[in-house]
Design a protein around this motif. Sequence first.
Motif, PDB file in Angstrom:
ATOM      1  N   THR A 278      22.714  22.769  26.005  1.00 24.15           N
ATOM      2  CA  THR A 278      22.183  24.006  25.445  1.00 24.15           C
ATOM      3  C   THR A 278      21.416  24.749  26.524  1.00 24.15           C
ATOM      4  N   ALA A 279      21.661  26.049  26.650  1.00 23.76           N
ATOM      5  CA  ALA A 279      20.946  26.874  27.629  1.00 23.76           C
ATOM      6  C   ALA A 279      20.366  28.086  26.917  1.00 23.76           C
ATOM      7  N   GLU A 280      19.108  28.405  27.227  1.00 20.34           N
ATOM      8  CA  GLU A 280      18.436  29.579  26.684  1.00 20.34           C
ATOM      9  C   GLU A 280      18.175  30.553  27.823  1.00 20.34           C
ATOM     10  N   LEU A 281      18.566  31.798  27.624  1.00 23.07           N
ATOM     11  CA  LEU A 281      18.426  32.816  28.654  1.00 23.07           C
ATOM     12  C   LEU A 281      17.575  33.976  28.153  1.00 23.07           C
ATOM     13  N   THR A 282      16.857  34.587  29.086  1.00 26.17           N
ATOM     14  CA  THR A 282      16.073  35.782  28.783  1.00 26.17           C
ATOM     15  C   THR A 282      16.647  37.014  29.464  1.00 26.17           C
ATOM     16  N   ASP A 283      17.539  36.818  30.420  1.00 27.39           N
ATOM     17  CA  ASP A 283      18.197  37.919  31.122  1.00 27.39           C
ATOM     18  C   ASP A 283      19.582  38.092  30.528  1.00 27.39           C
ATOM     19  N   PHE A 284      19.767  39.133  29.707  1.00 26.16           N
ATOM     20  CA  PHE A 284      21.025  39.295  28.997  1.00 26.16           C
ATOM     21  C   PHE A 284      22.126  39.850  29.887  1.00 26.16           C
ATOM     22  N   THR A 285      21.759  40.410  31.037  1.00 24.97           N
ATOM     23  CA  THR A 285      22.779  40.822  31.996  1.00 24.97           C
ATOM     24  C   THR A 285      23.441  39.599  32.619  1.00 24.97           C
ATOM     25  N   ALA A 286      22.625  38.610  32.973  1.00 25.41           N
ATOM     26  CA  ALA A 286      23.158  37.372  33.522  1.00 25.41           C
ATOM     27  C   ALA A 286      23.913  36.568  32.466  1.00 25.41           C
ATOM     28  N   LEU A 287      23.562  36.762  31.201  1.00 22.66           N
ATOM     29  CA  LEU A 287      24.187  35.995  30.124  1.00 22.66           C
ATOM     30  C   LEU A 287      25.696  36.180  30.094  1.00 22.66           C
ATOM     31  N   GLY A 288      26.161  37.427  30.175  1.00 16.87           N
ATOM     32  CA  GLY A 288      27.599  37.672  30.115  1.00 16.87           C
ATOM     33  C   GLY A 288      28.337  37.039  31.269  1.00 16.87           C
ATOM     34  N   GLU A 289      27.770  37.131  32.464  1.00 15.13           N
ATOM     35  CA  GLU A 289      28.424  36.545  33.640  1.00 15.13           C
ATOM     36  C   GLU A 289      28.444  35.028  33.556  1.00 15.13           C
ATOM     37  N   LEU A 290      27.319  34.418  33.197  1.00 12.75           N
ATOM     38  CA  LEU A 290      27.256  32.958  33.110  1.00 12.75           C
ATOM     39  C   LEU A 290      28.207  32.437  32.041  1.00 12.75           C
ATOM     40  N   THR A 291      28.227  33.092  30.901  1.00 10.19           N
ATOM     41  CA  THR A 291      29.111  32.658  29.813  1.00 10.19           C
ATOM     42  C   THR A 291      30.567  32.674  30.251  1.00 10.19           C
ATOM     43  N   THR A 292      30.961  33.730  30.951  1.00 11.85           N
ATOM     44  CA  THR A 292      32.343  33.833  31.410  1.00 11.85           C
ATOM     45  C   THR A 292      32.664  32.745  32.425  1.00 11.85           C
ATOM     46  N   ARG A 293      31.760  32.492  33.349  1.00 11.28           N
ATOM     47  CA  ARG A 293      32.014  31.476  34.374  1.00 11.28           C
ATOM     48  C   ARG A 293      32.060  30.073  33.775  1.00 11.28           C
ATOM     49  N   LEU A 294      31.226  29.803  32.807  1.00  9.84           N
ATOM     50  CA  LEU A 294      31.266  28.493  32.151  1.00  9.84           C
ATOM     51  C   LEU A 294      32.569  28.317  31.375  1.00  9.84           C
ATOM     52  N   ALA A 295      32.989  29.368  30.681  1.00 11.26           N
ATOM     53  CA  ALA A 295      34.221  29.286  29.899  1.00 11.26           C
ATOM     54  C   ALA A 295      35.443  29.117  30.790  1.00 11.26           C
ATOM     55  N   ASP A 296      35.324  29.454  32.078  1.00 12.10           N
ATOM     56  CA  ASP A 296      36.433  29.344  33.016  1.00 12.10           C
ATOM     57  C   ASP A 296      36.537  27.953  33.626  1.00 12.10           C
ATOM     58  N   LEU A 297      35.568  27.078  33.309  1.00 10.30           N
ATOM     59  CA  LEU A 297      35.632  25.714  33.828  1.00 10.30           C
ATOM     60  C   LEU A 297      36.660  24.901  33.034  1.00 10.30           C
ATOM     61  N   GLU A 298      37.199  23.876  33.669  1.00 17.04           N
ATOM     62  CA  GLU A 298      38.198  23.028  33.010  1.00 17.04           C
ATOM     63  C   GLU A 298      37.562  22.254  31.858  1.00 17.04           C
ATOM     64  N   LEU A 299      38.313  22.132  30.766  1.00 16.64           N
ATOM     65  CA  LEU A 299      37.921  21.330  29.611  1.00 16.64           C
ATOM     66  C   LEU A 299      36.485  21.597  29.180  1.00 16.64           C
ATOM     67  N   THR A 300      36.132  22.867  29.136  1.00 19.34           N
ATOM     68  CA  THR A 300      34.777  23.250  28.773  1.00 19.34           C
ATOM     69  C   THR A 300      34.823  24.248  27.632  1.00 19.34           C
ATOM     70  N   ARG A 301      33.995  24.019  26.645  1.00 23.25           N
ATOM     71  CA  ARG A 301      33.922  24.883  25.465  1.00 23.25           C
ATOM     72  C   ARG A 301      32.545  25.551  25.428  1.00 23.25           C
ATOM     73  N   VAL A 302      32.551  26.857  25.202  1.00 27.29           N
ATOM     74  CA  VAL A 302      31.297  27.615  25.147  1.00 27.29           C
ATOM     75  C   VAL A 302      31.209  28.294  23.783  1.00 27.29           C
ATOM     76  N   GLU A 303      30.032  28.225  23.157  1.00 24.96           N
ATOM     77  CA  GLU A 303      29.819  28.864  21.859  1.00 24.96           C
ATOM     78  C   GLU A 303      28.511  29.637  21.885  1.00 24.96           C
ATOM     79  N   GLY A 304      28.491  30.727  21.140  1.00 24.18           N
ATOM     80  CA  GLY A 304      27.321  31.577  21.072  1.00 24.18           C
ATOM     81  C   GLY A 304      27.708  33.008  21.414  1.00 24.18           C
ATOM     82  N   PRO A 305      26.755  33.828  21.803  1.00 28.41           N
ATOM     83  CA  PRO A 305      25.327  33.522  21.858  1.00 28.41           C
ATOM     84  C   PRO A 305      24.655  33.657  20.498  1.00 28.41           C
TER      85      PRO A 305
END
Length: 239
Positions: A104-131
């Motif tokens: 679980t990750a909590e962010l306060t910078d919503f500009t970074a949120l979109g980039e981080l979410t996309t990069r995490l979802a691009d990892l192999e066998l990784t599931r991202v849910e939220g925000p």
Amino acid sequence: MDTNPAPTPYGTPDAPRLAVRGEAHLEADPEIARITITVHARGTDRHDALNDLTRRNTHALDLIKTYGEAVENIETGTFSISPQLTRHGRTERVRAYHGRVHITAELTDFTALGELTTRLADLELTRVEGPWWALRPDSPTHRRARQQAVREAVQRAREYAEALGTSLAALVELADIGAENTPSFAGYGGPAGGMRAAYAGAADHTTEAAPLDLEPQRQHVYATVNARFTMAPPELKGP
């Protein structure tokens, strides 16, 4: 001996009681966003599957930490590695091992949120849910809502008293009932669009995916109070 009479629940002709409810509903921009990441691994050998899971988990954590102060909190939740059994004749054999780790990750910078979410979802066998968007528990918005509910109760009581040609005398009781009647936001609000992504197999890293454009979800804060007052005796006149 105490000679004072016990107070009556509904007042007296000399001190009639007035009961009202005060309510407030405020909207505010969220202050934090939470995403959950589930890292998977699988293999025919338990040791290899565990090593693969450890590597993927470390990779995901390292990626999250590169965002520095934009990430306020990182927590590792449940971990599991379990065999997948298959029947072979009268016996069962292990076909493969499946492992997973929840982060679980909590962010306060919503500009970074979109980039981080996309990069995490691009990892192999990784599931991202939220925000999941939320206000902090100590957000000033909660205090403003409570104060507004009290002011609304006082104003409503004054209007009733004025309709009777009298005025308020004293506050008898103020009860906060918001915890029982307020829609629950669990500190994190509701999921915005239920964004999720999962990838199996090797990812194509020749080009990076464009960052998601995530619009923060407005937060609704409610407060409700019950208030009881005594009034000066009204002079009731007939028609």
